[in-house]
Scaffold this active site. Sequence first.
Site, short mmCIF file in Angstrom:
data_model
loop_
_atom_site.label_atom_id
_atom_site.label_comp_id
_atom_site.label_asym_id
_atom_site.label_seq_id
_atom_site.Cartn_x
_atom_site.Cartn_y
_atom_site.Cartn_z
N LYS A 86 45.86 -26.63 58.19
CA LYS A 86 46.13 -26.79 56.74
C LYS A 86 46.19 -28.27 56.43
CE LYS A 86 47.37 -23.68 54.28
NZ LYS A 86 46.78 -22.69 53.39
N ASP B 18 41.81 -10.47 62.81
CA ASP B 18 40.71 -10.63 63.76
C ASP B 18 39.61 -11.56 63.26
OD1 ASP B 18 41.77 -8.96 65.79
OD2 ASP B 18 41.16 -7.20 64.63
N1 GLU Z 1 43.79 -21.37 51.55
C1 GLU Z 1 43.55 -20.03 51.94
C2 GLU Z 1 44.69 -19.50 52.80
O1 GLU Z 1 45.75 -20.04 52.80
C3 GLU Z 1 42.18 -19.85 52.56
C4 GLU Z 1 41.94 -20.53 53.86
C5 GLU Z 1 40.49 -20.47 54.33
O2 GLU Z 1 39.69 -19.79 53.72
O3 GLU Z 1 40.21 -21.13 55.32
O4 GLU Z 1 44.57 -18.48 53.41
#
Ligand code: GLU
Length: 489
Positions: A121, A114
């Site tokens: 990415k 949520d």
């Molecule tokens: N890189 C982390 C993930 O894969 C964090 C992503 C974020 O905090 O936006 O969940």
Amino acid sequence: MSSPTASPQSDVDTANGTEHGFFGQVNQMFDAAAEHTDHQSGVLHQIRACDNIIRFEFPIKRDDDSIQVIRAYRAEHSHHKKPTKGGLRYAPNVNVDEVMALSALMSYKCAIVDVPFGGAKGGVCIDARNYSQDELERITRRFTFEMARKDFIGPGTDVPAPDYGTGEREMSWIMDTMHQIGDDDLNSLACVTGKPVGQGGVRGRTEATGKGVFYGIREACQYEKDMNRLGLDVGLEDKDVVVQGLGNVGYHAARFLQDEGHANIVGIAEIEGAIYDPDGLDVDDVVAHRQETDSILDFPGAENIETSAKALELPCDILIPAALEGVITADNAPDIQASIIGEAANGPVTSEADAILTEKNVLLIPDVYLNAGGVTVSYFEWLRNLSHVRHGRMSRRFEEQNAERILRAVDELTDQDFNEQLLDDLITRIGFGASERDLVNSGLEDTMTFAYNEIRENREEHGVDMRTAAFISAIDKIAKSYNQMGIFP
Ligand code: GLU
């Protein structure tokens, strides 16, 4: 019951890896869960499609004055909520399939816990260890500039965060570049999360993913029905744990499992190999040894295991792959001895391996849920940046004074006759207002616990494994937001 691939208008793009590779694997998991929902095929197709993907090629000057062209990507999987959100990784093998898959996992992950973001990415195709700090800064700043020009970054657009090979340092370069290119938006601090605390970061973000992994595994071990089925005692205490990857996620997960969960860390794996000690390894001692000798191998009292991959097959109750994707495959899945696998990394278990492990009765706690602690606390950081106030700043003193008022009222109304010394002691013990870290941790614990129970209910209702149940939760929630927007009747 409908499958998104069955849509007659389907424009499934096999060339972009929609059906193959890592994104294909994520889509297979999606399809398996979609079978248990009653959303129409067009809605399902829209949910699983990757909305935007951009590839950058930009030059940077190396320290020896040569020019190198760097390749990078950003995928924005779903805009059902805005901004899109997800990490930025620096790794030599980053490719379009990988960022699409990881951005899709981010959409599902945010929905499961949520957190009101779509998934994204990004990745820069470099091995960060081969670049000086100055070069990394030039790469990060140029990448940010490219993203800004193409409208792929901003507090309400797309918000990067740390991932494999990046951390606070890169996030502060991103933020500073956004300031320098003239973005005088009052909310511009919220254009990136995972920043250092002095630069708009939030306390508790660094350890958030590892702490979330700890809360998720703790929750799983509390569930009597599963523990009975696995022949394990309820609770984390004294469970044998092997962790692959001593980076930010693996280290913090191992440390919380050891210190707060009283589990026994028997194996730790890193790039150079692994170590095993059935009597238990002290995580901080192993980190200190690695800093001193540049390797975890030859840790006093532990046995050396030749490769990191072999460590996955060590005897243990809980195995935590906390490094990269695709480490548990159809080849090594039959040799895994763990009863519980906690996917701290993104996509560490391939779908073929997943089927083998499910057949072996292994309890698999999926990445889309288990490593959601990072983005959950990123959400708290984003909120802090938008509200321009530290969490707890307005209430801490009030809470302290309230505790004192309650104690004095109890004293008066119940004729306890506390003496001043006792009152002072009680106030000191229980009279502290919540700090930002307290609030972040309690929000994280609540989020992970609540989401675990939602997934558990789905498992029971549909008679499916935990990954399918987590995907069902994500699909239902994303479909609901499209419906609420009136996009689908
Ligand atoms: N890189 C982390 C993930 O894969 C964090 C992503 C974020 O905090 O936006 O969940």
